[in-house]
Design a protein around this motif. Structure first.
Motif, PDB file in Angstrom:
ATOM      1  N   ILE A 539       0.798  -1.257   0.044  1.00 60.80           N
ATOM      2  CA  ILE A 539       0.227   0.428   0.004  1.00 60.80           C
ATOM      3  C   ILE A 539       0.830   1.631   0.315  1.00 60.80           C
ATOM      4  O   ILE A 539       0.346   2.234  -0.630  1.00 60.80           O
ATOM      5  CB  ILE A 539      -0.937  -0.346   1.164  1.00 60.80           C
ATOM      6  CG1 ILE A 539      -1.918  -1.122   1.434  1.00 60.80           C
ATOM      7  CG2 ILE A 539      -1.561   0.661   1.165  1.00 60.80           C
ATOM      8  CD1 ILE A 539      -2.638  -1.416   3.007  1.00 60.80           C
ATOM      9  N   ALA A 540       2.173   1.443   0.992  1.00 62.30           N
ATOM     10  CA  ALA A 540       2.857   1.873   0.650  1.00 62.30           C
ATOM     11  C   ALA A 540       3.585   2.436  -0.397  1.00 62.30           C
ATOM     12  O   ALA A 540       3.628   3.884  -0.248  1.00 62.30           O
ATOM     13  CB  ALA A 540       4.067   1.814   1.787  1.00 62.30           C
ATOM     14  N   GLY A 541       3.398   1.874  -0.597  1.00 66.78           N
ATOM     15  CA  GLY A 541       4.617   1.915  -2.447  1.00 66.78           C
ATOM     16  C   GLY A 541       3.428   2.559  -3.886  1.00 66.78           C
ATOM     17  O   GLY A 541       4.191   2.660  -4.637  1.00 66.78           O
ATOM     18  N   ARG A 542       2.037   2.104  -3.443  1.00 65.12           N
ATOM     19  CA  ARG A 542       1.168   2.112  -4.755  1.00 65.12           C
ATOM     20  C   ARG A 542       1.169   3.355  -5.362  1.00 65.12           C
ATOM     21  O   ARG A 542       1.620   3.623  -6.545  1.00 65.12           O
ATOM     22  CB  ARG A 542      -0.210   2.437  -4.304  1.00 65.12           C
ATOM     23  CG  ARG A 542       0.022   0.772  -3.817  1.00 65.12           C
ATOM     24  CD  ARG A 542      -0.384  -0.434  -5.407  1.00 65.12           C
ATOM     25  NE  ARG A 542      -0.205  -1.861  -4.517  1.00 65.12           N
ATOM     26  CZ  ARG A 542      -0.928  -2.134  -3.730  1.00 65.12           C
ATOM     27  NH1 ARG A 542      -2.290  -2.139  -3.569  1.00 65.12           N
ATOM     28  NH2 ARG A 542      -0.872  -3.933  -3.569  1.00 65.12           N
ATOM     29  N   GLU A 543       2.018   4.705  -4.664  1.00 71.09           N
ATOM     30  CA  GLU A 543       1.428   6.348  -5.515  1.00 71.09           C
ATOM     31  C   GLU A 543       2.757   5.656  -6.598  1.00 71.09           C
ATOM     32  O   GLU A 543       3.526   6.380  -7.712  1.00 71.09           O
ATOM     33  CB  GLU A 543       1.905   6.969  -4.694  1.00 71.09           C
ATOM     34  CG  GLU A 543       1.908   8.159  -5.177  1.00 71.09           C
ATOM     35  CD  GLU A 543       2.361   9.302  -4.451  1.00 71.09           C
ATOM     36  OE1 GLU A 543       2.251  10.685  -5.380  1.00 71.09           O
ATOM     37  OE2 GLU A 543       1.675   9.052  -2.963  1.00 71.09           O
TER      38      GLU A 543
END
Length: 561
Positions: A539-543
């Motif tokens: 989730i943290a690296g999705r952007e």
């Protein structure tokens, strides 16, 4: 010391299963003095002319000794300098296939005995198939009674060919073939001079060193709820054994089948609070808010588990009465027991050849692939993905006898979340239809809003709407729905194929993701890299992931509304 190994011994009648395990216990000095003396005394009235009958260590029932066969499953626990073991000595006779399946259901490895004077028999094939059905992935074929064939290497090599054919037919892997004599002790605990031509390990040496852990790896955390603990109005804990993964205080988990989410407030292991717990541990978990959880529900995190109303299962029929289509049974999966109906026999399986046979009924000890419909959707998964949620038993509603055991091979009629609409459906595969979302700029609130007008499910052969107010896709394109691990191929505005993302091959056409954004891939290597980076991003690296791989405005736009 290596971890615990749970294994089963099986084979045809009088192949020497009990003798083999008895010899291991005797040679390894794992008997008390009184046990050893009793064995020597009992052997004097046995059938080996006063020589030690090692099978007496396991055949504990008088009826078994009188018949010369093992009837019940005999469990033994023992430890060597290198490993601890639990072994199940199971019946060889076809009449007791049910008992053998019970033993196989707990084991990580199967030792299948083959009589060197007879070779691979029908019962050998039956036991191999049942062990495979019960989830065993490691096999030792012990070619026993080599002393009766003069320790012949030629005889052993001919049997190895038969075993190789059996392994191919039954899709067996991780196989070791060992020549031995259970009565004389050749290659049981130490290498035998009588079989000098054999270069591999003795049986006990192999069992002490074999690694079966790779067969038990499952993705994510999940725990079937065994009991809801309410000692008073201030405490509500969910008890069960963690089947896979690790859980920590503060982790966000979801409850299935309600799909409600909550954070872990505390974890109790025995009588103390811990910060984390691991697979195999029985725990009590409390959450930071009230959620709908009862016995049979599953707590999960990153496990890709869902609820389904219909399954396809490979069944071993155990009832004296033949299987009856349309009959209701109680189905036990995990900690859930629910009414279910056998609606179809896809095919029976010939245990000797593996051939698929059309049939309307199955008799005792038969194996078949069947469809079962539950009274309501329950948490279940493929046996290959999550073992505990993929193994089942059928219970006769009237007699409460176990009618069948088996494993889940297919999933159908998925229960969706209340806020989730699937557009692409084929069997067990469900992909969300977010490519049909419409994006509008609301001039009143000065914000972008979206609508998802999915009104139907689409499957192979269906034509889909490739143009809307805020999107327009080509007639030929592919969709990789990352969140659902599904790939959809569209040709001429019609769905040509629905497959898993892992099975997808680049088709030299434009590719979009599940929301309709262009995905910048141009080869199978790009697709593989895309899937790997999505898995690692979390989730943290999705952007950052979508900045690299996706483009919004290739097929989409925001429309004034």
């Amino acid at each position: 010391m290596k971890g615990l190994l749970k294994f089963i011994t099986c084979g045809s009648v009088d192949d020497g299963k009990s003798t083999l395990i008895g010899h291991i216990l005797y040679d390894s000095k794992l008997l008390y003095t009184d046990q050893e003396k009793a064995l020597e005394l009992d052997s004097k009235v046995g059938s080996r002319s006063g020589k030690i009958d090692y099978s007496l260590l396991l055949d504990g029932l008088m009826a078994e000794r009188e018949q010369g066969i093992t009837i019940d499953v005999a469990y033994r626990y023992f430890t060597t300098d290198h490993r601890s073991f639990i072994v199940a000595d199971t019946p060889g006779h076809e009449e007791y296939t049910r008992n053998m399946a019970v033993g196989a259901s707990f084991a990580d490895l199967a030792v299948i005995l083959v009589d060197a004077s007879q070779g691979v028999l029908v019962q050998t094939r039956r036991h191999a198939r049942i062990c495979r059905l019960m989830g065993i992935r490691h096999f030792v074929f012990a070619v026993n009674k080599m002393d009766l064939v003069g320790y012949s290497e030629d005889v052993f090599n001919k049997i190895k060919v038969q075993i190789a054919e059996l392994a191919q037919t039954h899709s067996l892997s991780n196989i070791q073939v060992i020549p031995l004599s259970a009565t004389e002790g050749d290659n049981v605990t130490i290498k035998s001079k009588n079989i000098a031509w054999y270069q591999g390990p003795a049986l006990l040496e192999y069992l002490e060193n074999v690694d079966t852990s790779s067969s038990a790896l499952e993705k994510g955390f999940y725990m079937p709820v065994q009991r809801v603990s309410r000692p008073d109005r201030t405490f509500r804990g969910f008890q069960g054994q963690i089947e896979s993964g690790t859980i920590r205080v503060g982790d966000v988990i979801k409850s299935l089948p309600s799909y409600e989410k909550a954070s872990v407030k505390s974890i109790l292991y025995t009588n103390r609070n811990v910060e984390e717990a691991h697979a195999g541990e029985p725990v009590t978990i409390t959450l930071d808010r009230e959620v709908d959880v009862s016995r049979g529900c599953v707590l999960a995190r990153d496990a890709s588990i869902g609820s389904y109303k219909k399954i396809k299962a490979s069944l071993l029929w155990m009832d004296d009465e033949p299987l009856s289509l349309g009959k209701d049974y109680l189905v036990k999966i995990g900690t859930k027991i629910i009414p279910g109906t056998l609606t179809k026999i896809d095919y029976a399986i010939d245990v000797n050849t593996g051939a698929h046979l059309e049939t309307e009924s199955i008799s005792k000890n038969g194996i078949a692939v069947c469809e079962i419909v539950f009274a309501e959707a329950i948490v279940v998964d493929l046996f290959e993905k999550h073992k505990t949620l993929g193994e089942l038993i059928l219970i006769d509603i009237v007699t409460h006898a176990t009618a069948a055991c088996g494993v889940v091979e297919g999933l159908y009629e998925k229960q969706l979340q209340s806020n989730e609409k699937a557009a692409f459906v084929q069997g067990e595969r469900h992909g969300r239809g977010e490519i049909f979302e419409e994006f509008f700029y609301d001039t009143a609130t000065l914000s972008v809003v979206k609508q998802q007008p999915v009104k139907q499910h689409y499957t192979v052969g269906d034509e889909i709407p490739t143009a809307g107010e805020s999107y327009h896709y080509p007639d030929d394109f592919d969709i990789i729905i990352l969140r659902d691990s599904i790939a959809v191929k569209v040709r001429g505005k019609r769905i040509a194929e629905i497959t898993t993302a892992e099975e997808y091959h680049y088709g030299n056409v434009p590719v979009i993701n599940g929301r309709g954004f262009e995905i910048k891939v141009h080869s199978d290597e790009d697709v593989k890299q895309l899937l790997n980076e999505y898995e690692k991003a979390g989730i943290a690296g999705r952007e950052e992931f979508f900045r690299k791989w996706a483009s919004f405005n290739t097929y989409r736009k925001v429309v004034l509304h």
